[in-house]
Scaffold this active site. Structure first.
Site, PDB file in Angstrom:
ATOM      1  NE  ARG A  15     -11.767  -0.329  -2.471  1.00  0.00           N
ATOM      2  CZ  ARG A  15     -10.401   0.414  -2.747  1.00  0.00           C
ATOM      3  NH1 ARG A  15      -9.715   0.753  -2.673  1.00  0.00           N
ATOM      4  NH2 ARG A  15     -10.739   0.853  -3.912  1.00  0.00           N
ATOM      5  CE  LYS A  75     -11.889   4.406  -6.915  1.00  0.00           C
ATOM      6  NZ  LYS A  75     -11.014   4.893  -7.239  1.00  0.00           N
ATOM      7  CE1 TYR A  94      -7.985   6.960  -1.226  1.00  0.00           C
ATOM      8  CE2 TYR A  94      -9.450   5.448  -1.350  1.00  0.00           C
ATOM      9  CZ  TYR A  94      -7.875   5.706  -0.203  1.00  0.00           C
ATOM     10  OH  TYR A  94      -7.197   5.522   0.705  1.00  0.00           O
ATOM     11  CG  HIS A  96      -8.040  10.312  -7.301  1.00  0.00           C
ATOM     12  ND1 HIS A  96      -7.486   9.975  -6.733  1.00  0.00           N
ATOM     13  CD2 HIS A  96      -8.633   8.749  -6.136  1.00  0.00           C
ATOM     14  CE1 HIS A  96      -6.847   8.849  -5.970  1.00  0.00           C
ATOM     15  NE2 HIS A  96      -7.904   8.541  -5.511  1.00  0.00           N
ATOM     16  CD  GLU A 118      -8.130  11.903  -3.762  1.00  0.00           C
ATOM     17  OE1 GLU A 118      -8.980  13.009  -4.785  1.00  0.00           O
ATOM     18  OE2 GLU A 118      -8.991  10.916  -3.022  1.00  0.00           O
ATOM     19  CB  SER A 134      -0.116   4.690  -2.159  1.00  0.00           C
ATOM     20  OG  SER A 134      -0.679   5.322  -2.056  1.00  0.00           O
ATOM     21  CB  VAL A 239       4.594   9.798 -10.909  1.00  0.00           C
ATOM     22  CG1 VAL A 239       5.844   9.250 -11.118  1.00  0.00           C
ATOM     23  CG2 VAL A 239       3.849   9.530 -11.846  1.00  0.00           C
ATOM     24  CG  ASP A 270      -7.600   5.955  -9.226  1.00  0.00           C
ATOM     25  OD1 ASP A 270      -8.446   5.760  -9.802  1.00  0.00           O
ATOM     26  OD2 ASP A 270      -6.891   5.312  -7.775  1.00  0.00           O
ATOM     27  CB  VAL A 298      -7.521  -1.977 -12.563  1.00  0.00           C
ATOM     28  CG1 VAL A 298      -8.746  -2.105 -11.328  1.00  0.00           C
ATOM     29  CG2 VAL A 298      -7.453  -3.127 -13.451  1.00  0.00           C
TER      30      VAL A 298
END
Length: 372
Positions: A15, A75, A94, A96, A118, A134, A239, A270, A298
């Site tokens: 990406r 990422k 992102y 995380h 996120e 998502s 979740v 993640d 992954v």
């Protein structure tokens, strides 16, 4: 403002932070954009496309990080990228951070301004920059799970939809949010036997209205989860704890009771994963086996369908990227509380409560941090 787009370097991550169309929008707003050569080549976005849109092409990542005021990625930054960040530089991607102390500490030490896709919110309580990926990950989870169920891949040798005279695979989806709903849509479309488990009765009622009578809904308790995964062929972990660490819903003992060749796809990886036996994997080596159960964990699933994912992500992120560039990060976040919710780290301070709690670090309210 000078906006930089480096090429992603995470394993099999193709990406790119900005499409040529997004670059053109930034240029028309009076900004300059520098893109690392080859950043979009893998998804047929060549350097000439970016030049036509008004970008300058840099020969290497160091030039992008060295020049840019705002770095737009996909990422989380890898260690060699964090080393190139400088105090006051804005990183929009992102992150995380809750399950990743090393990255958190490195970003704090860098002095940068780290804004996480996120944790940006909207006025309906949603996560608009997480939602498109998502959706992709939810749909991909069924594709990945169906392949892993094949005997050659280590699975039970079960066809997801079965055939006349042979029952379909039993699919259990833990969580009925965006990931879960998209997984349900795909699994039901392939005529699997699908059950969704969630702790929200209103959400279960919504899903029942959408997918009944094909879908089974169950309220989340330890007994229900334990019983359901024990007889499943494929379990999807979907979740979400916004900005925080995912709850471990499936224990190691539960995994031991699952049948040999059952497949687990933990989309929550993640955030640390919702299975006690989960650990991050890559597209190069996506699965491993614990107690006979195949685990697919992954951490950048949408990267496998990078072109679709890039355009979907840019549709959501571009308005926020423009706001940061047009107004500057401080003014943009002061004016927009939803964008401000995305601020995770600034000037060596943690400004997202869930991240601070996950690592036992001091939390500083973003309004206070921006005022300093």
């Amino acid at each position: 403002m000078l906006v930089g787009v480096p090429r992603e370097i995470k394993d099999n991550e193709f990406r790119v932070g900005l499409t040529p169309s997004a670059v053109r929008e930034l240029v028309e707003h009076g900004h300059k954009v520098v893109v690392e050569t080859g950043a979009g080549e893998a998804i047929d976005l060549c350097d000439d496309d970016y030049r036509t849109a008004g970008a300058t092409i840099a020969p290497e990542a160091a030039a992008v990080f060295g020049e840019a005021d705002l770095v737009v990625k996909v990422k989380e930054p890898q260690p060699q990228e964090i080393a190139m960040l400088r105090p006051g530089q804005v990183l929009f991607t992102y992150l995380h951070l809750a399950p990743d102390r090393a990255q958190t500490e490195a970003l704090l030490a860098s002095g940068c301004v780290a804004i996480a896709y996120e944790t940006v919110t909207d006025d309906r309580g949603g996560l608009p920059l997480l939602a498109p990926m998502s959706e992709v990950a939810g749909r991909m989870s069924i594709q990945a799970g169906a392949h892993a169920l094949e005997r050659e891949a280590g699975g039970r040798g079960v066809l997801l939809g079965g055939v006349p005279g042979v029952p379909p695979a039993k699919v259990v989806v833990l969580g009925g949010g965006v990931v879960g709903m998209n997984a349900l849509r795909m699994a039901l479309g392939l005529e699997a036997d699908v059950t969704v488990i969630d702790k929200s009765l209103p959400r279960l009622k919504e899903l029942d209205l959408i997918f009944a009578p094909a879908l089974k809904t169950r309220y989340a308790t330890t007994d229900v989860i334990e019983e359901s995964v024990a007889t499943a062929d494929l379990v999807i972990g979907a979740v979400l704890t916004p900005g925080g660490t995912a709850p471990r819903l499936v224990t190691r003992d539960m995994v031991k009771r699952m049948r040999r060749g059952t497949v687990v796809v933990d989309v929550s990886i993640d955030q640390g994963g919702c299975f006690e036996t989960s650990r991050p994997t890559t597209h190069s080596n996506p699965t491993y086996v614990v107690d006979g159960v195949v685990h697919y964990c992954v951490t950048n699933m949408p990267g496998a369908v990078a072109r679709t994912s890039t355009f979907a992500l840019n549709n959501a992120t571009l308005p926020f990227t423009l706001a940061l560039a047009d107004r500057g990060f401080a003014a943009a976040m002061t004016a927009d509380p939803h964008l401000r919710d995305g601020l995770n780290v600034i000037g060596g301070m943690v400004t997202h409560r869930a991240v601070a709690e996950a690592h036992g670090l001091k939390y500083v309210a973003p309004e206070r941090a921006l005022a300093q």
